[in-house]
Write a protein that holds these residues in place. Structure first.
Motif, PDB file in Angstrom:
ATOM      1  N   ARG A  58       5.076   0.051  -0.661  1.00 49.89           N
ATOM      2  CA  ARG A  58       4.554   1.245   0.023  1.00 49.89           C
ATOM      3  C   ARG A  58       3.069   1.437  -0.291  1.00 49.89           C
ATOM      4  O   ARG A  58       2.272   1.765   0.589  1.00 49.89           O
ATOM      5  N   GLY A  62       1.070  -1.036   1.657  1.00 48.57           N
ATOM      6  CA  GLY A  62       1.027  -0.621   3.065  1.00 48.57           C
ATOM      7  C   GLY A  62       0.038   0.511   3.299  1.00 48.57           C
ATOM      8  O   GLY A  62      -0.712   0.503   4.275  1.00 48.57           O
ATOM      9  N   ARG A  63       0.044   1.513   2.386  1.00 49.60           N
ATOM     10  CA  ARG A  63      -0.916   2.633   2.516  1.00 49.60           C
ATOM     11  C   ARG A  63      -2.356   2.134   2.397  1.00 49.60           C
ATOM     12  O   ARG A  63      -3.230   2.537   3.158  1.00 49.60           O
TER      13      ARG A  63
END
Length: 119
Positions: A34, A37-38
């Motif tokens: 995550r 991805g951010r």
């Protein structure tokens, strides 16, 4: 812009996920993915913002330069981008003929500097 940086195939992504699972463990891997991805999304937004800002800043001057270049090109007429074919012997530029009665004129074969026999 960043699309070319992370050009990974499916098998490469699977390999990276398995390697991450081994190194980080099953508890930490989803959080790390995550975070990646951010970060990737933020980098894309920054790149898009930078590109938009540059187009806004330099858009008008570039349009002006293109207009000036187009006007200059139009002033010269059609520009042929293909090179000219090589000259044939009958197209060669000959020196101007000397007027008759020129006291310094030497006819070919009359002993001028061009007629000197060289070994």
């Amino acid at each position: 812009m960043l699309d070319h940086v992370f050009n990974l195939s499916g098998s490469e992504i699977v390999f990276l996920l398995v390697a991450g699972l081994v190194v980080l463990g099953p508890e930490r891997l989803p959080g790390v993915i995550r975070g990646i991805g951010r970060t990737y999304g933020e980098l894309r937004r920054m790149a898009r913002s930078f590109e938009t800002e540059m187009q806004g800043t330099f858009g008008e001057p570039i349009r002006d330069l293109k207009t000036v270049a187009r006007d200059i090109t139009a002033g010269f007429g059609a520009v042929d981008n293909e090179p000219s074919p090589p000259m044939r012997p009958e197209q060669s530029v000959l020196p101007p003929a000397q007027p008759p009665g020129d006291a310094h004129a030497v006819e070919p074969g009359q002993g001028g500097a061009d007629d000197v026999d060289r070994p």
